[in-house]
Design a protein around this motif. Sequence first.
Motif, PDB file in Angstrom:
ATOM      1  N   LEU A 431      46.018  11.480  25.231  1.00  0.00           N
ATOM      2  CA  LEU A 431      45.231  12.392  26.058  1.00  0.00           C
ATOM      3  C   LEU A 431      45.892  13.759  26.025  1.00  0.00           C
ATOM      4  O   LEU A 431      47.061  13.896  26.391  1.00  0.00           O
ATOM      5  CB  LEU A 431      45.126  11.886  27.496  1.00  0.00           C
ATOM      6  CG  LEU A 431      44.289  12.744  28.452  1.00  0.00           C
ATOM      7  CD1 LEU A 431      42.848  12.856  27.968  1.00  0.00           C
ATOM      8  CD2 LEU A 431      44.332  12.186  29.869  1.00  0.00           C
ATOM      9  N   VAL A 432      45.154  14.760  25.575  1.00  0.00           N
ATOM     10  CA  VAL A 432      45.666  16.118  25.435  1.00  0.00           C
ATOM     11  C   VAL A 432      45.031  16.987  26.521  1.00  0.00           C
ATOM     12  O   VAL A 432      43.802  17.061  26.623  1.00  0.00           O
ATOM     13  CB  VAL A 432      45.346  16.683  24.041  1.00  0.00           C
ATOM     14  CG1 VAL A 432      45.914  18.091  23.897  1.00  0.00           C
ATOM     15  CG2 VAL A 432      45.910  15.772  22.951  1.00  0.00           C
ATOM     16  N   LEU A 433      45.867  17.624  27.324  1.00  0.00           N
ATOM     17  CA  LEU A 433      45.378  18.410  28.447  1.00  0.00           C
ATOM     18  C   LEU A 433      45.821  19.856  28.324  1.00  0.00           C
ATOM     19  O   LEU A 433      47.007  20.139  28.121  1.00  0.00           O
ATOM     20  CB  LEU A 433      45.898  17.832  29.766  1.00  0.00           C
ATOM     21  CG  LEU A 433      45.575  16.359  30.011  1.00  0.00           C
ATOM     22  CD1 LEU A 433      46.848  15.535  29.913  1.00  0.00           C
ATOM     23  CD2 LEU A 433      44.932  16.147  31.361  1.00  0.00           C
ATOM     24  N   GLU A 434      44.867  20.759  28.476  1.00  0.00           N
ATOM     25  CA  GLU A 434      45.119  22.197  28.360  1.00  0.00           C
ATOM     26  C   GLU A 434      44.952  22.830  29.739  1.00  0.00           C
ATOM     27  O   GLU A 434      43.837  22.953  30.242  1.00  0.00           O
ATOM     28  CB  GLU A 434      44.116  22.787  27.356  1.00  0.00           C
ATOM     29  CG  GLU A 434      44.176  24.280  27.177  1.00  0.00           C
ATOM     30  CD  GLU A 434      43.013  24.759  26.322  1.00  0.00           C
ATOM     31  OE1 GLU A 434      42.495  25.853  26.598  1.00  0.00           O
ATOM     32  OE2 GLU A 434      42.608  24.043  25.386  1.00  0.00           O
ATOM     33  N   GLU A 435      46.056  23.174  30.394  1.00  0.00           N
ATOM     34  CA  GLU A 435      46.039  23.767  31.736  1.00  0.00           C
ATOM     35  C   GLU A 435      45.111  22.974  32.673  1.00  0.00           C
ATOM     36  O   GLU A 435      44.179  23.528  33.265  1.00  0.00           O
ATOM     37  CB  GLU A 435      45.576  25.231  31.652  1.00  0.00           C
ATOM     38  CG  GLU A 435      46.549  26.160  30.952  1.00  0.00           C
ATOM     39  CD  GLU A 435      47.686  26.618  31.847  1.00  0.00           C
ATOM     40  OE1 GLU A 435      47.989  25.918  32.836  1.00  0.00           O
ATOM     41  OE2 GLU A 435      48.262  27.667  31.562  1.00  0.00           O
ATOM     42  N   PRO A 436      45.346  21.669  32.853  1.00  0.00           N
ATOM     43  CA  PRO A 436      44.386  20.846  33.613  1.00  0.00           C
ATOM     44  C   PRO A 436      44.357  21.124  35.104  1.00  0.00           C
ATOM     45  O   PRO A 436      43.428  20.688  35.782  1.00  0.00           O
ATOM     46  CB  PRO A 436      44.864  19.424  33.329  1.00  0.00           C
ATOM     47  CG  PRO A 436      46.324  19.571  33.069  1.00  0.00           C
ATOM     48  CD  PRO A 436      46.469  20.879  32.338  1.00  0.00           C
ATOM     49  N   THR A 437      45.366  21.823  35.652  1.00  0.00           N
ATOM     50  CA  THR A 437      45.356  22.103  37.084  1.00  0.00           C
ATOM     51  C   THR A 437      45.067  23.569  37.366  1.00  0.00           C
ATOM     52  O   THR A 437      45.388  24.085  38.430  1.00  0.00           O
ATOM     53  CB  THR A 437      46.697  21.707  37.735  1.00  0.00           C
ATOM     54  OG1 THR A 437      47.757  22.482  37.153  1.00  0.00           O
ATOM     55  CG2 THR A 437      46.984  20.232  37.534  1.00  0.00           C
ATOM     56  N   ARG A 438      44.414  24.245  36.418  1.00  0.00           N
ATOM     57  CA  ARG A 438      44.067  25.655  36.601  1.00  0.00           C
ATOM     58  C   ARG A 438      43.158  25.829  37.809  1.00  0.00           C
ATOM     59  O   ARG A 438      42.088  25.257  37.901  1.00  0.00           O
ATOM     60  CB  ARG A 438      43.352  26.178  35.345  1.00  0.00           C
ATOM     61  CG  ARG A 438      42.981  27.648  35.400  1.00  0.00           C
ATOM     62  CD  ARG A 438      42.380  28.096  34.078  1.00  0.00           C
ATOM     63  NE  ARG A 438      41.049  27.565  33.868  1.00  0.00           N
ATOM     64  CZ  ARG A 438      39.909  28.179  34.240  1.00  0.00           C
ATOM     65  NH1 ARG A 438      39.971  29.343  34.855  1.00  0.00           N
ATOM     66  NH2 ARG A 438      38.739  27.644  33.985  1.00  0.00           N
ATOM     67  N   GLY A 439      43.619  26.629  38.764  1.00  0.00           N
ATOM     68  CA  GLY A 439      42.783  26.960  39.909  1.00  0.00           C
ATOM     69  C   GLY A 439      42.562  25.842  40.900  1.00  0.00           C
ATOM     70  O   GLY A 439      41.561  25.861  41.619  1.00  0.00           O
ATOM     71  N   VAL A 440      43.480  24.861  40.970  1.00  0.00           N
ATOM     72  CA  VAL A 440      43.297  23.782  41.941  1.00  0.00           C
ATOM     73  C   VAL A 440      44.406  23.826  42.982  1.00  0.00           C
ATOM     74  O   VAL A 440      45.497  24.336  42.732  1.00  0.00           O
ATOM     75  CB  VAL A 440      43.242  22.394  41.266  1.00  0.00           C
ATOM     76  CG1 VAL A 440      42.163  22.354  40.212  1.00  0.00           C
ATOM     77  CG2 VAL A 440      44.584  22.010  40.673  1.00  0.00           C
TER      78      VAL A 440
END
Length: 510
Positions: A431-440
């Motif tokens: 699983l590849v995540l790109e800035e997954p918590t942006r703006g949370v």
Amino acid sequence: MAQQPNLLLARSIVKSFGPTNVLRGFDFSIAAGEVHAFLGGNGAGKSTFIKIISGQHERDSGTLEFAGRELGGASVSPIETGEIAVVNQELALLPHLSVAENIAMPRLNRVFGTYSERASRAIAVEALSLIDPHFARESVGRLVGDLTLHERQLVEIARSLRSGAKLLLLDEPTANLTAAETGRLFAVIRRLISETNLAVLFVSHRMREIRQIADVCTIIRDGKTAVDRVALDAITDREIVEFMGQNAEPDPIAEHQADEAIHVQADPRPPAQTAVAGGEPLIVALDDIELTIRPGSIIGLAGAPTGPLALIEALTGLARKTQWDVKRTGADVRYGSPSAAARAGVGYISGDRANKGILATLPIIDNLMAAQRVVERRGLARSGETEQGQSLLDALKIRAGSLWDLPSTLSGGTQQKILVARWLTLKPHLLVLEEPTRGVDIRTKREIYALIRKLAAQGTAVVWWSTEYVELVELCDSVLAFDLSGRPTGVLRHAEVNETNLANATGMAA
């Protein structure tokens, strides 16, 4: 220093969407010459209030005054007059136009105005140079649709900084910026305040940045004012989190021990191979850096966007050509598209939630089932999806009116949880995540962390890019660092992963 008169004054603002009451008598004020942090959890009403100020939504009741005049009804919006400029969390650029056109056109005389490409390029270079001079020189002629999310964020901010506005609304402006770019943005804001008495409404979930730039804060909770105009030096981070209605203590379910689940090599020697069916390690190499990603490991990517994004594109089928050498059990790994990668067990969550993540015109159920349908080569729903979708909502504590509502009825943080939820039942190998918590917000971040750690505990290898070093330190077993030119500089393992070492390895401030 005494507070200047209010530039914007909101009293008893009420806004509902159908049965959902978003703002419930909210009060707010901001004065010229100040940076005002606007804080609250996801779904508290921040973005709705900003859209009311900028004329995108009409309030149901309450009073809203700007520069001494009431807004709404037949009055001309300050957005139209250029007195208010806004950077929304979901960017509002025109992808079929160039960078120069996007920055310059809003400033042109709209009556009998003529467009000058030369003048527009000069305006764009000047505006972008405030934050990134190199990007300014090489990007002005490019189409916005060809830019990365990070680059589009720079364009949107530059357009607003040079708008000549009296009030600047910044909704998560630093979510995709590096620490150096954030520092330059803050320097520009301070200079504009000094020169023009600009007022800035600043939304962020990064407490370090809030304290760097803001003077006062207002906290919204459940659509009401929980804290009104408190100086930031008079309130602690813990108090802010508590006023937002979020637990300030660490989440006990977020603990994860994976020190023995990863093996990293930083030399060019051939790696040892294992032959566990469905669980073979993935070997990625470039120059003299070689990284073995084993099942159950969480690997961080740190540095300016160029390097991490190039590796992400190689892993997920987004790149037609790549310098990265990617192998599994000795064979090259290449995917022709993200859908082909998904069918091979590679999940991907883009940082561009609006354009490459959420399917805005489809209901929540279709968004939840999107990855599964791609993997199963289905275009239509099957029996049991409604129950499966509701089970996911319940498990993730997502409050939605109905599975058939559009994602726009949910906060940005909740939409991000839906992107993660797509992969929970599929249990991908990678699983590849790109800035997954942006703006949370803080609570939603912890929930996403727990979900990712649960997948890792089940054997999924995770690759996670973040511009927040504190996030990489908390979450990752090891981190692959990149320099400012995008070349890998080395791997930090286990106890080596701290903010100081990450800053040294990437050439970027923590």
